[in-house]
Design an enzyme around this catalytic site. Structure first.
Site, PDB file in Angstrom:
ATOM      1  CB  SER A   7      37.827  37.928  38.336  1.00 16.43           C
ATOM      2  OG  SER A   7      38.403  38.115  39.598  1.00 16.43           O
ATOM      3  CE1 TYR A  55      41.094  42.099  35.416  1.00 18.75           C
ATOM      4  CE2 TYR A  55      40.688  41.652  37.744  1.00 18.75           C
ATOM      5  CZ  TYR A  55      40.886  41.196  36.458  1.00 18.75           C
ATOM      6  OH  TYR A  55      40.868  39.847  36.195  1.00 18.75           O
ATOM      7  CE  LYS A  89      38.513  39.983  33.766  1.00 28.99           C
ATOM      8  NZ  LYS A  89      38.752  39.346  32.470  1.00 28.99           N
TER       9      LYS A  89
END
Ligand code: NAD
Ligand code: UDP
Length: 366
Positions: free
Chosen positions: A124, A148, A152
Site C-alpha cells: 500500500s 496496519y 505492510k
C-alpha cells in the site's frame, strides 16, 4: 498458469480472480471469508464461465495452508489475504500483526514446502513517509504511521530479506494508491461492513440513501481546492496490474516494487462532483473538522509499472464513479449477510459453481 489467490473472495481479489479466469488461467482461492462472501466468487464464476476452486482456510492455520499448497502446486501466488482497517488496527494491533505478518510468514513457508517461488504481494502507498516531494517514486523514504501500515512495511522488509537469502524467488510488491470503483457489469464490488471509513464507499452509500450526507474532513488544506487529494485507481486497472506482474515475474528473478496509481491526484470535492454526475443528483455534503492523522495530498508515479510491466491505468475518476454507482445501485445492501457457520468446503464450491442455488435462507444473499 495455475495461480493461488489468498483473499480471493474479497474486493480486489475477486476482480483479479475474474481477470485471471478470463485470461484462461486456472485459479484456486484460499480465504477464510472473514471479510467476504462466497457470493462474490459465484458471480465471478457466472461472468467468467469458469470457476475458481475455493479452499476455505485461514492463513494462520499453517497445516491447512501447507496441505492446500502441496495439493494445488500453483505456478504463482497472489497474496491479498489480510486485515485492512486502519482504525481497527490501532485498537487491535496484535490481531493485525498476527493476521498480516504471521499469516504471510506461514504463506511463504507453505510455498517453500511446495517449491513455489513466485509471489505478488498487496502492499500500500501507506508505507510511504509523508513527503512534500510528489509524485511518490518507489524509492521514496518509507515510514508507516499506524499498525496496519507497519504490517505492510514489515512484510515488504521480510520479502526483501527473503529475496536476498535465495536467488530462487520472484517477488512483486505492488503499492496500491486508493482503490475504488467496481466491475463495469455492477456484479462485483466493494462491500464494507459497518460505516465505511473510506471516502468513495461512504459517498456511494449517501447516493443510495443509506447515509444522509458526505462529511468532508477539512477544507483548509494546501491543495487546489482546500480538500484532501488522493490518487484514486479503478479496481479493474489495479487487478490487471497483478496479471502483468505475474507475467513479468515468470521471466525475472529477484524482488521488485511497483506503484499502482494513475499518477495524478483528485480532491474530495471533485470525487463528490464525479459521483453526483454518475448518480444524476447533487450529493449533499458538509465541511467538518480535519480527520486526525490525514495528510493533505499524495499521489504516485506509475512510470516503473508502465516501463517494466507495460501496465497503465486506463480509467479516470468519472468511470470509477459510474462503475461504483452501478454496483451500489444494483446491490444497495452489498452481497448481503453471510456467516460461514457449518458450511463445508464442498457446499461452498457447489454454490459458487451454480450446482446449488442457495446456501440457506438465513445466510445468503440475493
Ligand atoms: P478485503 O477485506 O475485501 O479482502 C481481503 C480478503 O482476505 C477477504 O476475503 C478476507 O476474508 C481474507 N482474509 C483476511 N484474513 C485472512 C486470513 N487470516 N486467512 C485467510 N483469508 C483472510 O480487502 P481488499 O480491499 O480486497 O484488500 C486486499 C489486499 O489489498 C489487502 O491485503 C489490503 O491490505 C490491500 N490493500 C487494500 C487497499 C484498499 O483500499 N482496499 C489499499 C491498499 C492495500
Ligand atoms: N475523506 C472525507 N470524508 C470521508 C472519508 C474521507 O473527506 O468520509 C477524505 C480524507 O480526509 C482524504 C480522502 O477523503 O483526504 C481519502 O480518504 P480515504 O479514507 O478514502 O483514503 P486515505 O485517507 O486512506 O488515503
Amino acid at each position: 498458469m495455475h495461480v493461488l489467490v489468498t483473499g480471493g473472495a474479497g474486493y480486489i481479489g475477486s476482480h483479479a480472480v475474474l481477470l485471471l479466469l478470463e485470461a484462461g488461467h486456472q485459479v484456486s482461492v484460499y480465504d477464510n471469508l472473514s471479510n467476504s462472501s462466497p457470493e462474490s466468487l459465484r458471480r465471478v464464476c457466472a461472468m467468467a464461465g469458469a470457476s475458481p476452486e475455493l479452499f476455505i482456510g485461514d492463513l494462520l492455520d499453517s497445516d491447512r495452508l501447507k496441505e492446500v499448497m502441496l495439493n494445488v502446486k500453483p505456478d504463482a501466488v497472489i497474496h491479498f489475504g489480510g486485515l485492512k482497517a486502519v482504525g481497527e488496527s490501532v485498537e487491535k494491533p496484535l490481531a493485525y500483526y498476527r493476521n498480516n505478518v504471521v499469516g504471510t510468514v506461514n504463506l511463504i513457508e507453505a510455498m517453500e514446502c511446495a517449491d513455489v517461488r513466485r509471489l505478488v504481494f498487496s502492499s500500500s502507498a501507506t508505507v510511504y513517509a509523508e513527503s512534500k516531494k510528489l509524485p511518490l517514486m518507489e524509492d521514496a523514504p518509507r515510514d508507516a504511521s499506524n499498525p496496519y501500515g507497519r504490517t505492510k512495511l514489515h512484510i515488504e522488509q521480510m520479502l526483501e530479506d527473503l529475496a536476498v537469502s535465495s536467488g530462487e524467488w520472484s517477488i512483486g510488491i505492488l503499492r496500491y494508491f486508493n482503490p475504488v470503483g467496481a466491475h463495469p457489469s455492477g456484479n462485483i464490488g466493494e462491500d464494507p461492513q459497518g460505516i465505511p471509513n473510506n471516502l468513495m464507499p461512504f459517498i456511494s452509500q449517501v447516493a443510495v440513501g443509506r447515509r444522509n450526507e458526505v462529511k468532508i474532513f477539512g477544507k483548509d488544506y494546501p491543495t487546489y481546492d482546500g480538500t484532501g487529494v488522493r490518487d484514486y485507481i479503478h479496481v479493474v486497472d489495479l487487478a490487471q496490474g497483478h496479471l502483468d506482474a505475474i507475467d513479468f515475474l515468470t521471466h525475472h528473478k529477484g524482488q521488485f516494487v511497483w506503484n499502482l496509481g494513475t499518477g495524478s491526484g483528485t480532491s474530495v470535492l471533485d470525487v463528490i462532483g464525479a459521483f453526483s454526475r454518475a448518480c444524476g443528483r447533487q450529493l449533499p455534503y458538509k465541511i467538518v473538522e480535519r480527520r486526525a492523522g490525514d495528510i493533505a495530498e499524495y499521489y504516485g508515479d506509475p512510470t516503473a509499472a508502465r516501463l517494466e510491466l507495460g501496465w497503465k491505468a486506463e480509467r479516470g475518476i468519472e468511470e470509477m464513479a459510474c462503475d461504483m454507482w452501478k454496483w451500489q445501485s444494483q446491490n444497495p445492501a452489498g452481497y448481503g449477510e453471510f456467516e460461514i457457520g457449518d458450511y463445508t468446503n464442498e457446499d461452498l464450491n457447489a454454490y459458487i459453481k451454480g450446482i446449488k442455488d442457495t446456501l440457506s435462507s438465513t445466510n445468503v444473499v440475493s
